[in-house]
Write a protein that holds these residues in place. Structure first.
Motif, mmCIF file in Angstrom:
data_model
loop_
_atom_site.group_PDB
_atom_site.id
_atom_site.type_symbol
_atom_site.label_atom_id
_atom_site.label_comp_id
_atom_site.label_asym_id
_atom_site.label_seq_id
_atom_site.Cartn_x
_atom_site.Cartn_y
_atom_site.Cartn_z
ATOM 1 N N ILE A 141 0.882 -1.161 0.000
ATOM 2 C CA ILE A 141 0.000 0.000 0.000
ATOM 3 C C ILE A 141 0.917 1.207 0.000
ATOM 4 C CG2 ILE A 141 -1.835 1.178 1.226
ATOM 5 C CD1 ILE A 141 -2.447 -1.409 2.644
ATOM 6 N N VAL A 175 -6.479 1.122 -3.107
ATOM 7 C CA VAL A 175 -6.498 0.171 -2.001
ATOM 8 C C VAL A 175 -7.498 0.678 -0.969
ATOM 9 C CG1 VAL A 175 -5.164 -0.990 -0.210
ATOM 10 C CG2 VAL A 175 -4.083 -0.370 -2.384
ATOM 11 N N LEU A 183 -9.897 0.372 2.389
ATOM 12 C CA LEU A 183 -10.016 -0.242 3.711
ATOM 13 C C LEU A 183 -11.293 0.252 4.356
ATOM 14 C CD1 LEU A 183 -6.562 0.043 5.520
ATOM 15 C CD2 LEU A 183 -7.690 -2.016 4.731
ATOM 16 N N SER A 227 -4.111 4.116 -0.655
ATOM 17 C CA SER A 227 -3.018 3.817 -1.585
ATOM 18 C C SER A 227 -1.995 4.946 -1.695
ATOM 19 C CB SER A 227 -3.582 3.510 -2.976
ATOM 20 O OG SER A 227 -4.346 4.602 -3.433
ATOM 21 N N GLN A 271 -1.895 -4.064 5.777
ATOM 22 C CA GLN A 271 -0.927 -4.278 4.699
ATOM 23 C C GLN A 271 -0.656 -5.755 4.489
ATOM 24 O OE1 GLN A 271 2.355 -1.858 3.858
ATOM 25 N NE2 GLN A 271 1.878 -0.409 5.484
ATOM 26 N N TRP A 277 -2.748 -8.313 4.954
ATOM 27 C CA TRP A 277 -3.850 -8.903 4.182
ATOM 28 C C TRP A 277 -3.783 -8.458 2.732
ATOM 29 C CZ3 TRP A 277 -5.447 -13.013 6.080
ATOM 30 C CH2 TRP A 277 -5.755 -13.177 7.438
ATOM 31 N N HIS A 278 -3.436 -7.181 2.524
ATOM 32 C CA HIS A 278 -3.366 -6.678 1.147
ATOM 33 C C HIS A 278 -2.274 -7.398 0.356
ATOM 34 C CE1 HIS A 278 -3.372 -4.046 -2.287
ATOM 35 N NE2 HIS A 278 -2.083 -3.810 -2.106
ATOM 36 N N ARG A 279 -1.123 -7.612 1.000
ATOM 37 C CA ARG A 279 -0.021 -8.308 0.321
ATOM 38 C C ARG A 279 -0.426 -9.739 -0.050
ATOM 39 N NH1 ARG A 279 3.600 -5.246 4.010
ATOM 40 N NH2 ARG A 279 4.997 -4.049 2.677
ATOM 41 N N GLU A 292 -3.498 -10.906 -0.510
ATOM 42 C CA GLU A 292 -4.491 -10.855 -1.588
ATOM 43 C C GLU A 292 -3.849 -10.529 -2.923
ATOM 44 O OE1 GLU A 292 -7.599 -11.817 -1.450
ATOM 45 O OE2 GLU A 292 -7.176 -12.378 0.622
ATOM 46 N N ALA A 293 -2.833 -9.602 -2.896
ATOM 47 C CA ALA A 293 -2.160 -9.226 -4.134
ATOM 48 C C ALA A 293 -1.390 -10.418 -4.718
ATOM 49 C CB ALA A 293 -1.212 -8.056 -3.868
#
Ligand SMILES: [Zn+2]
Length: 211
Positions: A4, A12, A14, A26, A200, A202-204, A206-207
């Motif tokens: 992010i 991004v 949230l 983002s 971050q 969870w985002h990583r 998912e990415a």
């Protein structure tokens, strides 16, 4: 690596955990924190070197925990009698005194749960740094964020310090390598485990899953 950050052009979003208001985070810069504009709830902090920082703290903490378990923790001397105790013996002596339940709880909270969490962090951060996706990344991240509240490393060490003040008047004490190793371990454990930003992380994951 997907993060992010303000170099990424993807949006991004949230949701505030408290009031569900949506935010695009983002555009966060290094070291910047996002809070909900409605209820001020913490959302996320972006750090460019988060993974390498957490990895360094985790490896250092694991090495110190291994040292702490293998060297003398404390030596007491009173009336010509000496008694030396290692960290695992703080639990096993309780077992010897027929307090098996308490012995298991102490061993779990000061050694096994912290060690288990650190190994999970090591595996998760290692996979994220190598940008590898595995189906077990989500369960591991969930375990880390669930178990971290059950680690009593700092509580145990404060308890030890309070006990030392009380015992200090009755016997002479000398702290061993394990004591100092565990003291530094209890300090490093916090940034190792809590340095992982939940949003971050969870985002990583998912990415990586979508890549
Ligand atoms: Zn909110």
């Amino acid at each position: 690596m997907s993060t992010i950050d303000n170099t990424s052009h993807e949006t991004v979003c949230l949701a505030c955990p408290s009031c569900d208001l949506m935010f695009d985070v983002s555009s966060l810069g290094d070291g910047e924190t996002a809070r909900c504009s409605r209820c001020q709830h913490f959302l996320t902090t972006y750090r460019a070197d988060e993974l390498s920082r957490v990895m360094a703290y985790t490896i250092s903490a694991l090495i110190l925990l291994i040292l702490a378990c293998n060297y003398p923790f404390l030596q007491l001397e009173s009336g010509g009698l000496k008694s030396m105790m290692t960290l695992p013996e703080t639990a096993s002596r309780l077992w010897d005194y027929e307090m098996q339940g308490l012995a298991l709880i102490v061993a779990a909270f000061i050694i096994f749960i912290p060690a288990f969490i650190l190994i999970l962090v090591l595996v998760l951060v290692g996979a994220l740094m190598m940008e590898r996706h595995y189906h077990w990344l989500r369960p591991i991240a969930w375990l880390i964020f669930t178990l971290q509240i059950w680690s009593m490393v700092d509580v145990f060490f404060v308890g030890v310090l309070v006990s030392l003040v009380k015992v200090g008047g009755m016997a002479s004490m000398s702290m061993g390598v394990s004591f100092w190793a565990y003291a530094v371990f209890s300090v490093l454990f916090i940034p190792a485990v809590y340095g992982l930003d939940r949003a971050q992380c969870w985002h990583r994951i998912e990415a990586l899953r979508g890549s």
